[in-house]
Design an enzyme around this catalytic site. Structure first.
Site, PDB file in Angstrom:
ATOM      1  CG  HIS A 138       6.389  22.586   6.542  1.00 50.32           C
ATOM      2  ND1 HIS A 138       4.892  22.239   6.299  1.00 50.32           N
ATOM      3  CD2 HIS A 138       6.453  23.881   6.041  1.00 50.32           C
ATOM      4  CE1 HIS A 138       4.334  23.201   5.684  1.00 50.32           C
ATOM      5  NE2 HIS A 138       5.357  24.367   5.751  1.00 50.32           N
ATOM      6  CG  HIS A 139       1.736  20.949  10.903  1.00 50.10           C
ATOM      7  ND1 HIS A 139       1.139  19.778  11.061  1.00 50.10           N
ATOM      8  CD2 HIS A 139       0.922  21.808  11.947  1.00 50.10           C
ATOM      9  CE1 HIS A 139       0.203  19.693  12.003  1.00 50.10           C
ATOM     10  NE2 HIS A 139       0.196  20.888  12.523  1.00 50.10           N
TER      11      HIS A 139
END
Length: 462
Positions: A138-139
């Protein structure tokens, strides 16, 4: 006990994902490996051992009611590697189009926030007896550079050297980042130093203000309607690969950078796509979000986001390939000197000094606003200098997979891996210009510049 909290930028990626049910903000990397694939039990054991060295891989995000405080990272006491390593297969004949369809489908799925925000998919049935592994992070955990560091820690060997060491950190010193001078300790020099410090502050403030205005104007100025639009929950993925040595030939011939050549090829591809549809490419047709790393050499491996942005207009209106390349170089240099990078960095840094509830509300509001000006994101991710290995199997190819959101119907990640430069493209399934068409156009654009460079060299030898 020390609590690690997400920065406003890190948490902003969670807010951006929450703003649209159709998006998943995970960064991906597709590795194609020599066969045969290892036994699943052995792979699970090995990855389990290695990810436990990376705290974020065994932590979950804990949010607070009413956003009274920033979300924080807490250890997942129920961590189970089998929740994160999955297995699937590509349809026969296992060629790249079939593999890319699997990648697109897997990237559509959001990561489960009840668990650590990453997963790996082992993909069987790849052509030539190979197998693949898609890693999603996930960013909110990492930007491209730090995600690459996490990926290499899962592979054989330690501290694999990457091209990230070539990036000059822009936040390693106050003088470098802001232009401020450090006053002398000699009282006789205080008045002169104070004058210079004041003027430096004025110049820095002017650059930040100007850069912020340019970013705001770029977001609201409409781009080519054909290239923008809403994002659905379906994706397509494609890739283009070129030899770094060939790009270096172009770089030396025209005294530009490798990134300039890559962006010129992207510009060429979009230009040809517009022309094929009877559209006249204009100066405002291809405003592109270009992330800029703010990392210094001593925090290349920290799991977080340290980026600012530039919003250059890529010159799709320019017909001549060489002039288009030179214009890309000029516009990037102008964007770098205009204060856009400093403005983005100042805004991001400033938000960490206001109550989180206020900054979270602001980010939430901004992600809801219509975005009409930016067509695509083109992010350059420095990858490993040498080929990686996993369980003594060589990673034959490594391709980046960017996310898309906020009405960006196409995302492009450019990554160096060993002797290759790889363009990974993800797009909305219903986008008017497909990622397959763009990938083919990028390859044609690179080959066009290589041909011109070699022809110029031959002429000079005569």
């Amino acid at each position: 006990m020390h609590t690690e909290r997400l920065s406003v930028l890190d948490a902003g990626f969670l807010e951006a994902e929450d703003s649209d049910d159709h998006v998943s903000l995970a960064i991906g990397a597709l590795a194609i490996l020599e066969g045969p694939p290892p036994p699943m039990a052995d792979l699970l054991k090995l990855i389990d051992e290695r990810v436990r060295r990376v705290p974020r891989c065994t932590q979950v995000v804990k949010s607070h009611q009413w956003d009274w405080s920033a979300p924080e990272w807490i250890t997942d006491d129920a961590f189970n590697i089998e929740h994160h390593i999955r297995r699937t297969a590509v349809a026969s004949p296992g060629d790249e189009p079939a593999l890319f369809r699997v990648v697109a489908e897997l990237m559509e799925r959001r990561l489960d926030r009840a668990r650590p925000l990453w997963e790996c998919w082992v993909i069987d049935g790849v052509a030539d007896g190979r197998w693949a592994m898609l890693t999603k992070i996930h960013h909110c955990i990492a930007d491209g550079i730090s995600a690459g560091s996490i990926l290499t820690q899962m592979c054989d060997g330690e501290n694999a050297e990457t091209f990230a060491t070539d990036i000059r950190g822009s936040n390693t010193a106050v003088a470098r980042h802001t232009g401020f001078a450090i006053p002398s300790l000699n009282p006789l020099h205080w008045m002169a130093d104070s004058w210079h410090l004041s003027m430096s502050a004025v110049r820095a403030a002017y650059r930040v203000t100007t850069g912020a205005a340019e970013i705001a104007a770029g977001i609201v100025s409409p781009a080519a309607p054909l290239l923008t639009g809403p994002v659905s929950d379906l994706r397509r993925y494609s890739a283009a690969r070129v030899r770094l040595a060939d790009l270096d030939t172009v770089r030396k011939q025209f005294e530009v950078t490798i990134n300039d050549v890559a962006l010129a090829a992207i510009t060429d591809s979009y230009r040809m796509a517009l022309l094929r549809r009877g559209r006249d490419p204009s100066r405002n047709s291809l405003r592109t979000l270009v992330p800029v790393s703010l990392r210094s050499a001593d925090n290349l491996h920290d799991p977080d986001n340290r980026v600012s942005v530039m919003l250059p207009l890529l010159p799709v209106e320019e017909a001549d390939p060489v002039q288009r390349l030179l214009t890309v170089h000029t516009r990037l240099m102008t964007a770098k000197s205009s204060g856009q990078r400093q403005a983005g960095g100042a805004v991001i840094a400033g938000t960490n000094y206001v109550p989180f509830a206020l900054s979270a509300w602001t980010v939430r509001l901004l992600t809801k606003l219509p975005q009409r000006g930016i067509v695509t994101v083109a992010t350059n991710v420095p990858g490993p200098r040498k080929r990686l290995r996993l369980m003594d199997r060589e990673v034959v190819s490594l391709m980046p997979v960017p996310p898309i959101a906020l009405s960006l119907r196409t995302g492009i990640a450019i990554m160096t891996y060993a002797e290759e430069l790889v363009f990974g493209l993800i797009g909305d399934f219903d986008a008017d210009v497909s990622v397959d068409e763009l990938a083919a156009g990028i390859d044609e654009g690179v080959q066009r510049l290589i041909g011109i460079s070699l022809a110029d060299q031959r002429l000079r030898r005569r």
